[in-house]
Design a protein around this motif. Structure first.
Motif, PDB file in Angstrom:
ATOM      1  N   ARG A 129       0.873  -1.165   0.000  1.00 25.43           N
ATOM      2  CA  ARG A 129       0.000   0.000   0.000  1.00 25.43           C
ATOM      3  C   ARG A 129       0.911   1.216   0.000  1.00 25.43           C
ATOM      4  O   ARG A 129       1.643   1.435   0.964  1.00 25.43           O
ATOM      5  CB  ARG A 129      -0.865  -0.010   1.255  1.00 25.43           C
ATOM      6  CG  ARG A 129      -1.781   1.189   1.346  1.00 25.43           C
ATOM      7  CD  ARG A 129      -2.634   1.091   2.610  1.00 25.43           C
ATOM      8  NE  ARG A 129      -3.548   2.210   2.696  1.00 25.43           N
ATOM      9  CZ  ARG A 129      -4.525   2.293   3.588  1.00 25.43           C
ATOM     10  NH1 ARG A 129      -4.699   1.311   4.446  1.00 25.43           N
ATOM     11  NH2 ARG A 129      -5.329   3.337   3.625  1.00 25.43           N
ATOM     12  N   ASP A 181      -3.676  -4.075   1.786  1.00 21.73           N
ATOM     13  CA  ASP A 181      -3.352  -3.903   3.203  1.00 21.73           C
ATOM     14  C   ASP A 181      -4.210  -4.858   4.038  1.00 21.73           C
ATOM     15  O   ASP A 181      -5.410  -4.644   4.187  1.00 21.73           O
ATOM     16  CB  ASP A 181      -3.620  -2.452   3.610  1.00 21.73           C
ATOM     17  CG  ASP A 181      -3.271  -2.200   5.071  1.00 21.73           C
ATOM     18  OD1 ASP A 181      -2.942  -3.165   5.787  1.00 21.73           O
ATOM     19  OD2 ASP A 181      -3.343  -1.032   5.495  1.00 21.73           O
ATOM     20  N   PRO A 182      -3.601  -5.923   4.585  1.00 18.02           N
ATOM     21  CA  PRO A 182      -4.392  -6.908   5.339  1.00 18.02           C
ATOM     22  C   PRO A 182      -5.182  -6.269   6.477  1.00 18.02           C
ATOM     23  O   PRO A 182      -6.263  -6.750   6.830  1.00 18.02           O
ATOM     24  CB  PRO A 182      -3.339  -7.859   5.903  1.00 18.02           C
ATOM     25  CG  PRO A 182      -2.078  -7.577   5.192  1.00 18.02           C
ATOM     26  CD  PRO A 182      -2.154  -6.212   4.612  1.00 18.02           C
ATOM     27  N   ALA A 183      -4.654  -5.188   7.044  1.00 17.91           N
ATOM     28  CA  ALA A 183      -5.313  -4.579   8.197  1.00 17.91           C
ATOM     29  C   ALA A 183      -6.639  -3.925   7.812  1.00 17.91           C
ATOM     30  O   ALA A 183      -7.466  -3.645   8.678  1.00 17.91           O
ATOM     31  CB  ALA A 183      -4.397  -3.550   8.855  1.00 17.91           C
ATOM     32  N   GLU A 184      -6.867  -3.653   6.529  1.00 17.27           N
ATOM     33  CA  GLU A 184      -8.148  -3.071   6.120  1.00 17.27           C
ATOM     34  C   GLU A 184      -9.263  -4.108   6.094  1.00 17.27           C
ATOM     35  O   GLU A 184     -10.436  -3.765   6.171  1.00 17.27           O
ATOM     36  CB  GLU A 184      -8.030  -2.399   4.743  1.00 17.27           C
ATOM     37  CG  GLU A 184      -7.201  -1.120   4.737  1.00 17.27           C
ATOM     38  CD  GLU A 184      -7.729  -0.046   5.688  1.00 17.27           C
ATOM     39  OE1 GLU A 184      -8.910  -0.119   6.089  1.00 17.27           O
ATOM     40  OE2 GLU A 184      -6.957   0.846   6.053  1.00 17.27           O
ATOM     41  N   LEU A 185      -8.882  -5.386   5.966  1.00 19.93           N
ATOM     42  CA  LEU A 185      -9.891  -6.436   5.892  1.00 19.93           C
ATOM     43  C   LEU A 185     -10.384  -6.728   7.305  1.00 19.93           C
ATOM     44  O   LEU A 185      -9.636  -7.195   8.137  1.00 19.93           O
ATOM     45  CB  LEU A 185      -9.306  -7.692   5.247  1.00 19.93           C
ATOM     46  CG  LEU A 185      -8.583  -7.460   3.910  1.00 19.93           C
ATOM     47  CD1 LEU A 185      -8.105  -8.772   3.320  1.00 19.93           C
ATOM     48  CD2 LEU A 185      -9.485  -6.738   2.918  1.00 19.93           C
ATOM     49  N   VAL A 239      -6.229 -10.671   0.251  1.00 17.49           N
ATOM     50  CA  VAL A 239      -5.117  -9.728   0.326  1.00 17.49           C
ATOM     51  C   VAL A 239      -4.340  -9.812  -0.979  1.00 17.49           C
ATOM     52  O   VAL A 239      -3.971 -10.900  -1.415  1.00 17.49           O
ATOM     53  CB  VAL A 239      -4.170 -10.077   1.492  1.00 17.49           C
ATOM     54  CG1 VAL A 239      -3.001  -9.097   1.535  1.00 17.49           C
ATOM     55  CG2 VAL A 239      -4.927 -10.047   2.803  1.00 17.49           C
TER      56      VAL A 239
END
Lengths: 568, 193
Positions: A151, A302-306, A317
Motif C-alpha cells: 500500500r 493492506d491486510p489490516a483493512e480487511l 489480500v
C-alpha cells in the motif's frame, strides 16, 4: 569513489530516477543543497514547506511516481507534517528528506531541533534517522521501496548535518533487505475462485471501487471486469475516474454527498465487491446500518483493512489489479452460470433517472451557481484536464459535476481533508504532467491558506489555472451551522472582497480575473485556457446560500439521505 | 505507630488479575534497532489499544529483540492488533501464545514492613513461594519472587497484609511449552485466511 553524505544523497536520488524535488533550504540541510547545483534533478523552490509536501503529493498522483520533498530541520519538518499525514491517509507515495541538527547535539534542544522521526512515526509507513553516512544509499533505496510498494504511502529520512558533511565510500545496494516488510501482491487462488462463484450467484451485486484501483493502475482491468459481469460500480471520492463516468454502469460517487443511485445501490445490495476501498465513514454513514443485506468480498493490499470496519465474507489480500486479473479468469469459467441481474440494473437505472444531481439551473444570477461554474469549466476543457480541489463544498461539487474519463485526473485531499491542498498540489501535478491542462477548483477559505505558492508557480513557470468559488464563507461549515445549529453562524464569514483576489493574483505574477455575471463565465474560462505562460486566477462570485446535496447527516444511516432543501 | 507504617500503600488489592478472556499474550519478534519499542508503543496508543504488560529484551540473536506484550482485547479485536503491528517495517514475526499452553514467568520485587514480631512470618511466606530475601533493613525486608503471574498475584495478596512499602513487577515473559507447535499468527506477512 569518496563522496560526502550530501553528495551520496543526491546521487542516490538520481539512481532512483528522481527528476524533480520540491523544497526549501535551511541550516541543517545546507550541505545537501550544494551538490544539488550540479545535479540533473530539478528543484522547485516553494514558499512554505507545507507547499513542498502537497506539491510532491500532486506530482505523485499525476505521474504515478513517488513525489520527493527536501526541507530543513525543526520548523520545516513540522511544517511538512500535514502533507505527510495527508499522504498517509490517501496512500500517496512520498519521500520526504528533512535536515536534522548534528548527531552530537541531538537531544540537547539545539537550534531548530525537533524530534522529527518521533513526530512523524504514526503518519509515515516508516522513517529513518541516519547516523552514519555509509547508510545513505541503503536507506534511500529502502525508503523508495517502502513508499512505492504494497500500500503506497509516505516515508521520511531524517539526515543530521554532520552525516551530510561526513565522507563515505560510494556504493549502490543491489537489492533491498527488509526482513519485516514483504507485502502480499498475489491473491489467494482458492479465495478468488470462491469470490467468482459468489459474484456469479449474486442477485444485487455492486462494485465498490476505491482509490486503491487508481494507485494500482487497475482502471483498464476494472473496465473489463464491469463489462464482463455487467455489474454496476460506484467510484468513491478517491476512486473517481477509475471507471469512466461515461460508462453506462458507472454510478459515480457514494457516501455523505454521493448521488442517490450510488448510495441506494449499496444499501440494497446483496453483495459488495470492494476493490481497494476501506469503508470510510464518509461512505458508510452509520456503520451498523450500512449495506445491511450485503455479503462482502473485500480485496485490498493492506491486510489490516480487511475486517477493520466491516467483516468480509471473502477477504483477499493482494494487489487489486493482479487480483482483478485472476478474478476475470475465474469469472470467464463460470460465465454460463451468471445470474440474470437485469432487474437490479433496471432498479438502479430508475434511481439514476429519478434522482440525478440537481441545482436551480433556471437561476439567472448574479450570484453564480457554483455547480454551473464547474460545469462550464468541464465543458470548455477536454477529458485530459487534471482537476485539483481543496476541501469543502467546492470539492464535493467538483466530484459530483465533473466527468472523469480517466484515472489520475482527479487530485484532492480525501482522507485527511486538508484545506489549502489544491494550489500546491496543482503545481506538483503540472510540473509532473506539463502536457496537461491543470485546473484548480478551490474555495475562498482554502485558497487563503496556501495561495502564496502561486509565487512559486509564477517563478517556476508552472501555468496552472485557479477557479475560486468565492462565496465569502467557510461554506461547508456554514452549511452545517445552517442545517444542524439553527442557522447560528459562528466564525464562518470571510468577506468576498477582502482580500481582493484579483489584485492578490496580480501581485503574485498571475493574471487575475473576476466574474460576477453568468454571461461572463465562458469568456473568462476561455481566456484562462488561452494563457499558457503564467498562472491564472479567476474570482467567481458564487451563491452563499447554495448547499451540497444530497446529504447523509453525520452519524445517520445512509437510508436517511436528504435529497435537497425540501427534504430538511 | 512509626512514620514508616503510615507510608505503606496497599497496592495488592488494586492490581487487576489478568483475565484470560480479555488478555492475550503476543510474542513479537522485532529488529533490534533504535526506536522500535517507541513504534510499537505509539501504535498501541494511536489506535487506542490497551497494553496490560510489556517486557522487552534481546534474543540470542543480537539482530532481534522479543517483545512479550499482554494486550487487552476489550479495546480492539486481536486480529486487528496483530495486523496493524505487522505493518511496522521492523516487526518480523508475531506469535500468539495460548496461556494454557505456555510457560509464563514474572519477577516480583517487594519491600515489606517486617519488624521483630512479623519478620519470621514474612520470611516463611517468601520461602513458601520459593523466593529470596535480597535486602535487609531494621524494620523492612526486600524480597524477590519469580513465579507465574497468577502465583505472584497470590503472593501479593498475602504479603500485603504485612504492609507493602514498594512493589515492582516485571511483566510476564512467555514461551510455548515444548512438543506442541506455536499458534503462529500471520507468520507469512499479510496472509489472511
Amino acid at each position: 569513489m569518496k563522496l560526502t553524505g550530501a553528495q551520496a544523497l543526491i546521487k542516490s536520488l538520481e539512481m532512483q530516477g528522481v527528476e524533480v524535488v520540491f523544497g526549501l533550504p535551511g541550516g541543517a540541510i545546507l550541505p545537501v543543497y550544494d551538490p544539488l547545483l550540479d545535479s540533473s534533478i530539478r528543484h522547485i523552490l516553494v514558499r512554505h514547506e507545507q507547499g513542498a509536501g502537497h506539491a510532491a503529493e500532486g506530482y505523485a498522483q499525476a505521474t504515478g511516481k513517488p513525489g520527493v520533498a527536501i526541507v530543513t530541520s525543526g520548523p520545516a519538518a513540522t511544517n511538512i507534517v500535514t502533507p505527510l499525514a495527508d499522504a498517509y491517509m490517501d496512500s500517496i507515495p512520498l519521500v520526504v528528506i528533512t535536515g536534522q541538527v548534528a548527531t552530537s547535539t541531538i537531544g540537547t534542544d539545539a537550534f531548530q531541533e525537533a524530534d522529527t522521526t518521533g513526530i512523524t512515526m504514526s503518519i509515515t509507513k516508516h522513517n529513518w534517522l541516519i547516523t552514519d553516512a555509509d547508510d545513505i544509499p541503503r536507506v534511500v533505496r529502502e525508503a523508495f521501496h517502502v513508499a512505492t510498494t504494497g500500500r503506497p504511502g509516505p516515508v521520511l529520512i531524517d539526515l543530521p548535518k554532520d552525516v551530510s558533511n561526513a565522507t563515505m565510500e560510494w556504493y549502490w545496494p543491489r537489492q533491498v533487505s527488509l526482513p519485516g516488510y514483504k507485502p502480499t501482491t498475489k491473491g489467494h487462488p482458492k479465495m478468488v475462485r470462491e469470490a467468482a462463484r459468489m459474484i456469479a450467484a449474486a442477485e444485487k451485486p455492486i462494485f465498490y471501487v476505491g482509490g486503491g484501483v487508481v494507485r494500482a493502475h487497475g482502471s483498464e482491468v476494472l473496465t473489463r471486469l464491469v463489462d464482463l459481469t455487467q455489474i454496476p460500480a460506484v467510484t468513491t471520492l478517491m476512486g473517481r475516474g477509475a471507471l469512466p463516468d461515461s460508462h453506462p454502469l458507472c454510478l459515480g460517487m457514494p457516501g455523505m454527498h454521493g448521488n442517490y443511485a450510488a448510495v441506494m445501490s449499496m444499501q440494497k445490495s446483496d453483495l459488495l465487491i470492494v476493490l481497494g476501498a476501506r469503508f470510510d465513514d464518509r461512505v458508510t454513514g452509520k456503520v451498523d446500518a450500512f449495506a445491511p443485506y450485503a455479503k462482502v468480498i473485500h480485496i485490498d493490499i493492506d491486510p489490516a483493512e480487511l475486517g477493520k470496519i466491516r467483516h468480509p465474507d471473502i477477504p483477499i489480500v493482494g494487489d487489486v489489479r493482479s487480483v482483478m486479473e485472476d478474478l476475470l479468469v475465474e469469472l470467464e469459467e463460470v460465465r454460463e452460470s451468471f445470474r440474470d441481474i437485469s432487474l437490479w440494473r433496471k432498479e438502479i437505472h430508475s434511481w439514476q433517472e429519478n434522482y440525478p444531481y440537481t441545482y436551480d439551473r433556471s437561476h439567472e444570477g448574479p450570484p453564480l451557481k457554483p455547480q454551473f461554474v464547474i460545469e462550464r469549466i468541464r465543458d470548455l476543457n477536454t477529458d485530459d484536464t487534471i482537476v485539483v480541489s481543496g476541501v469543502g463544498q467546492h470539492q464535493m461539487w467538483a466530484s459530483q459535476y465533473w466527468r472523469f474519463e480517466k484515472p489520475n485526473m482527479w487530485i484532492n485531499s480525501g482522507g485527511l481533508g486538508t484545506m489549502g491542498f489544491a494550489v500546491p498540489a496543482a503545481i506538483g501535478a503540472k510540473v509532473g504532467r506539463p502536457d496537461r491542462t491543470v485546473w484548480v477548483i478551490d474555495g475562498d477559505g482554502c485558497f487563503q491558506m496556501t495561495a502564496q505558492e502561486l509565487v512559486t508557480a509564477t517563478t517556476e513557470r508552472v501555468p496552472i489555472k485557479v477557479a475560486i468559488l468565492n462565496n465569502a464563507y467557510l461554506g461547508m461549515v456554514r452549511q452545517w451551522q445552517e442545517m444542524f445549529y439553527d442557522e447560528r453562524y459562528s466564525e464562518v464569514y470571510l468577506s468576498p472582497d477582502l482580500p481582493d483576489y484579483v489584485k492578490w493574483a496580480e501581485a503574485m505574477g498571475c493574471v487575475g480575473l473576476r466574474v460576477v455575471d453568468p454571461s461572463d463565465v465562458d469568456a473568462a474560462i476561455e481566456k484562462a485556457n488561452s494563457i499558457t505562460d503564467r498562472p491564472v486566477v479567476i474570482d467567481f462570485r458564487t451563491d452563499t446560500q447554495e448547499k451540497v446535496f444530497p446529504m447523509v447527516p453525520a452519524g445517520k444511516s445512509n437510508d436517511e439521505i436528504v435529497l435537497g432543501e425540501e427534504g430538511l | 505507630m512509626n512514620s514508616e507504617i503510615s507510608s505503606i500503600v496497599p497496592i495488592g488489592g488494586a492490581i487487576r488479575t489478568p483475565n484470560e478472556f480479555r488478555h492475550h499474550i503476543l510474542s513479537v519478534l522485532v529488529e533490534n534497532k533504535t526506536g522500535v519499542l517507541a513504534r510499537v508503543a505509539q501504535l498501541f496508543s494511536r489506535r487506542g489499544y490497551n497494553i496490560f504488560s510489556l517486557a522487552v529484551a534481546p534474543t540470542d540473536d543480537d539482530r532481534f529483540s522479543r517483545i512479550t506484550v499482554v494486550v487487552d482485547v476489550d479495546t480492539a479485536p486481536l486480529e486487528q492488533i496483530t495486523k496493524q503491528l505487522h505493518k511496522l517495517v521492523n516487526v518480523i514475526k508475531i506469535s500468539e501464545i495460548d496461556p494454557d499452553d505456555a510457560i509464563e514467568y514474572e519477577l516480583l520485587l517487594a519491600t515489606v514492613a517486617a519488624d521483630a514480631a512479623t519478620r519470621a512470618q514474612v520470611i516463611e511466606l517468601v520461602n513458601l513461594f520459593e523466593g529470596r530475601i535480597v535486602d535487609v533493613g531494621s524494620t523492612k525486608l526486600t524480597v524477590m519472587v519469580t513465579a507465574s503471574p497468577s502465583q505472584l498475584d497470590d503472593f501479593e495478596a498475602l504479603i500485603v497484609e504485612y504492609g507493602l512499602v514498594e512493589l515492582q513487577r516485571t511483566g510476564r515473559v512467555a514461551l510455548q511449552k515444548l512438543g506442541k507447535p506455536t499458534t503462529k499468527r500471520k507468520q507469512m506477512k499479510g496472509k489472511v485466511s
